[in-house]
Design a protein around this motif. Structure first.
Motif, PDB file in Angstrom:
ATOM      1  N   TRP A 104      18.135  74.557  49.833  1.00 11.90           N
ATOM      2  CA  TRP A 104      18.253  75.608  48.829  1.00 11.90           C
ATOM      3  C   TRP A 104      19.705  75.771  48.440  1.00 11.90           C
ATOM      4  CZ3 TRP A 104      14.427  78.467  46.509  1.00 11.90           C
ATOM      5  CH2 TRP A 104      13.135  78.272  47.013  1.00 11.90           C
ATOM      6  N   TYR A 105      19.912  76.195  47.202  1.00  9.51           N
ATOM      7  CA  TYR A 105      21.244  76.481  46.694  1.00  9.51           C
ATOM      8  C   TYR A 105      21.212  77.898  46.136  1.00  9.51           C
ATOM      9  CZ  TYR A 105      25.652  76.016  44.224  1.00  9.51           C
ATOM     10  OH  TYR A 105      26.925  76.195  43.781  1.00  9.51           O
ATOM     11  N   LEU A 106      22.048  78.766  46.693  1.00  9.29           N
ATOM     12  CA  LEU A 106      22.126  80.157  46.245  1.00  9.29           C
ATOM     13  C   LEU A 106      23.444  80.364  45.513  1.00  9.29           C
ATOM     14  CD1 LEU A 106      21.417  83.143  46.064  1.00  9.29           C
ATOM     15  CD2 LEU A 106      22.099  83.387  48.459  1.00  9.29           C
ATOM     16  N   ALA A 107      23.353  80.613  44.214  1.00 12.87           N
ATOM     17  CA  ALA A 107      24.528  80.876  43.379  1.00 12.87           C
ATOM     18  C   ALA A 107      24.762  82.381  43.328  1.00 12.87           C
ATOM     19  CB  ALA A 107      24.313  80.324  41.977  1.00 12.87           C
ATOM     20  N   THR A 108      26.008  82.790  43.545  1.00 18.88           N
ATOM     21  CA  THR A 108      26.345  84.214  43.580  1.00 18.88           C
ATOM     22  C   THR A 108      27.063  84.692  42.326  1.00 18.88           C
ATOM     23  OG1 THR A 108      28.486  83.807  44.622  1.00 18.88           O
ATOM     24  CG2 THR A 108      26.585  84.126  46.089  1.00 18.88           C
ATOM     25  N   SER A 109      27.279  83.805  41.393  1.00 20.20           N
ATOM     26  CA  SER A 109      28.134  84.094  40.248  1.00 20.20           C
ATOM     27  C   SER A 109      27.444  84.863  39.129  1.00 20.20           C
ATOM     28  CB  SER A 109      28.657  82.780  39.673  1.00 20.20           C
ATOM     29  OG  SER A 109      29.465  83.026  38.554  1.00 20.20           O
ATOM     30  N   ARG A 110      28.200  85.737  38.541  1.00 24.25           N
ATOM     31  CA  ARG A 110      27.842  86.301  37.249  1.00 24.25           C
ATOM     32  C   ARG A 110      28.450  85.371  36.208  1.00 24.25           C
ATOM     33  NH1 ARG A 110      29.399  92.644  38.375  1.00 24.25           N
ATOM     34  NH2 ARG A 110      27.673  92.985  39.801  1.00 24.25           N
ATOM     35  N   HIS A 161      27.783  72.382  37.866  1.00 24.39           N
ATOM     36  CA  HIS A 161      27.293  72.467  39.249  1.00 24.39           C
ATOM     37  C   HIS A 161      25.781  72.251  39.307  1.00 24.39           C
ATOM     38  CE1 HIS A 161      30.608  73.479  41.955  1.00 24.39           C
ATOM     39  NE2 HIS A 161      31.145  74.160  40.954  1.00 24.39           N
ATOM     40  N   VAL A 162      25.043  72.823  38.369  1.00 24.02           N
ATOM     41  CA  VAL A 162      23.587  72.647  38.339  1.00 24.02           C
ATOM     42  C   VAL A 162      23.234  71.175  38.119  1.00 24.02           C
ATOM     43  CG1 VAL A 162      21.469  73.200  37.059  1.00 24.02           C
ATOM     44  CG2 VAL A 162      23.101  75.016  37.625  1.00 24.02           C
ATOM     45  N   ALA A 163      23.939  70.532  37.202  1.00 25.52           N
ATOM     46  CA  ALA A 163      23.687  69.106  36.924  1.00 25.52           C
ATOM     47  C   ALA A 163      23.973  68.235  38.142  1.00 25.52           C
ATOM     48  CB  ALA A 163      24.531  68.651  35.738  1.00 25.52           C
ATOM     49  N   ASP A 164      24.885  68.676  38.990  1.00 27.72           N
ATOM     50  CA  ASP A 164      25.217  67.937  40.211  1.00 27.72           C
ATOM     51  C   ASP A 164      24.144  68.075  41.286  1.00 27.72           C
ATOM     52  OD1 ASP A 164      27.594  67.084  39.123  1.00 27.72           O
ATOM     53  OD2 ASP A 164      28.844  68.540  40.200  1.00 27.72           O
ATOM     54  N   ARG A 165      23.155  68.942  41.060  1.00 27.25           N
ATOM     55  CA  ARG A 165      22.119  69.198  42.055  1.00 27.25           C
ATOM     56  C   ARG A 165      20.724  68.921  41.499  1.00 27.25           C
ATOM     57  NH1 ARG A 165      24.865  73.740  42.032  1.00 27.25           N
ATOM     58  NH2 ARG A 165      23.111  74.870  41.207  1.00 27.25           N
ATOM     59  N   PRO A 166      20.380  67.686  41.264  1.00 24.94           N
ATOM     60  CA  PRO A 166      19.013  67.402  40.814  1.00 24.94           C
ATOM     61  C   PRO A 166      18.044  67.554  41.987  1.00 24.94           C
ATOM     62  CG  PRO A 166      20.190  65.361  41.200  1.00 24.94           C
ATOM     63  CD  PRO A 166      21.179  66.490  41.422  1.00 24.94           C
ATOM     64  N   ALA A 167      16.768  67.244  41.759  1.00 26.28           N
ATOM     65  CA  ALA A 167      15.784  67.289  42.840  1.00 26.28           C
ATOM     66  C   ALA A 167      16.349  66.492  44.009  1.00 26.28           C
ATOM     67  CB  ALA A 167      14.473  66.693  42.362  1.00 26.28           C
ATOM     68  N   PRO A 168      16.195  66.908  45.195  1.00 26.25           N
ATOM     69  CA  PRO A 168      15.211  67.827  45.757  1.00 26.25           C
ATOM     70  C   PRO A 168      15.708  69.259  45.937  1.00 26.25           C
ATOM     71  CG  PRO A 168      16.271  66.689  47.538  1.00 26.25           C
ATOM     72  CD  PRO A 168      16.921  66.207  46.256  1.00 26.25           C
ATOM     73  N   TRP A 169      16.777  69.639  45.267  1.00 20.10           N
ATOM     74  CA  TRP A 169      17.330  70.973  45.434  1.00 20.10           C
ATOM     75  C   TRP A 169      16.422  72.054  44.873  1.00 20.10           C
ATOM     76  CZ3 TRP A 169      21.484  72.314  48.253  1.00 20.10           C
ATOM     77  CH2 TRP A 169      22.327  71.279  48.669  1.00 20.10           C
ATOM     78  N   ASN A 170      16.358  73.171  45.597  1.00 15.95           N
ATOM     79  CA  ASN A 170      15.735  74.403  45.114  1.00 15.95           C
ATOM     80  C   ASN A 170      16.881  75.360  44.815  1.00 15.95           C
ATOM     81  OD1 ASN A 170      12.857  73.800  45.854  1.00 15.95           O
ATOM     82  ND2 ASN A 170      13.802  73.609  47.866  1.00 15.95           N
ATOM     83  N   SER A 171      16.838  76.025  43.679  1.00 12.18           N
ATOM     84  CA  SER A 171      17.937  76.912  43.296  1.00 12.18           C
ATOM     85  C   SER A 171      17.474  78.352  43.164  1.00 12.18           C
ATOM     86  CB  SER A 171      18.537  76.463  41.962  1.00 12.18           C
ATOM     87  OG  SER A 171      19.132  75.201  42.098  1.00 12.18           O
ATOM     88  N   MET A 172      18.397  79.256  43.467  1.00 12.96           N
ATOM     89  CA  MET A 172      18.164  80.688  43.281  1.00 12.96           C
ATOM     90  C   MET A 172      19.498  81.345  42.999  1.00 12.96           C
ATOM     91  SD  MET A 172      17.212  81.768  47.156  1.00 12.96           S
ATOM     92  CE  MET A 172      17.777  80.709  48.463  1.00 12.96           C
ATOM     93  N   GLU A 173      19.443  82.544  42.447  1.00 10.03           N
ATOM     94  CA  GLU A 173      20.650  83.295  42.113  1.00 10.03           C
ATOM     95  C   GLU A 173      20.527  84.712  42.643  1.00 10.03           C
ATOM     96  OE1 GLU A 173      21.119  83.139  37.883  1.00 10.03           O
ATOM     97  OE2 GLU A 173      21.204  80.955  37.851  1.00 10.03           O
TER      98      GLU A 173
END
Length: 171
Positions: free
Chosen positions: A30-36, A49-61
């Motif tokens: 999982w990748y948790l982004a804290t940024s506004r 940063h999002v483009a650097d994390r293709p599947a199998p990453w799960n993302s949340m903010e």
């Protein structure tokens, strides 16, 4: 609970190192982004940063209440402490003590979760001395929170020029 703390200067390789570590620990981290999103330039950085994390990453903010979104038994990269603290600092109208208390309280919740956390931060105190009082107070906030996280970390890494320097290893 396992805690990795990765710190360093801007463009030191922190995110790359954290992502490689996470992928070595889980097939679906999982990748948790804290940024506004503050402006168009910041949006471009987030998009990269999002483009650097293709599947199998799960993302949340999540901007502040990080413990509320961490999944049990997950491997989660939290990126980053500096932006997370900025959210508290702005919302408390630059109140250093209140921001630090809120961040420590939330961090204390994080370390009760049965998960592997990889927390990325910045060493902003190693750069140019801030010219404003607000900037100097934020640098103090960042430094104190970095120390607090590092004290609880099982492993602490300082990234310099893309190279990891192990500061602490209790594995």
């Amino acid at each position: 609970m396992k805690l990795y703390y990765i710190t360093g200067g801007e463009r030191s390789g922190k995110s790359r190192y954290a992502q490689e570590l996470a992928l070595s620990l889980s097939p679906t981290p999982w990748y948790l982004a804290t940024s506004r999103i503050w402006d168009a330039d910041h949006q471009k950085r987030i998009d990269r940063h999002v483009a650097d994390r293709p599947a199998p990453w799960n993302s949340m903010e999540e901007e502040k209440e990080l413990a509320s979104v961490i999944k049990e038994n997950s491997v989660t990269v939290i990126d980053c402490v500096t932006l997370w603290l900025t959210n508290y600092y702005v919302d408390t109208k630059n109140d250093l003590k209140k921001s630090l208390a809120l961040a420590k309280s939330e961090f204390d919740k994080l370390i009760t979760i049965n998960a592997t956390l990889i927390i990325i931060s910045n060493e902003i105190g190693m750069g140019v001395h801030a010219t404003t009082q607000i900037g100097r107070k934020f640098t103090e906030l960042q430094g104190w929170m970095n120390q607090y996280i590092a004290q609880h970390a099982h492993k602490a890494i300082l990234m310099v020029s893309g190279l990891p320097m192990i500061l602490k290893d209790e594995e």
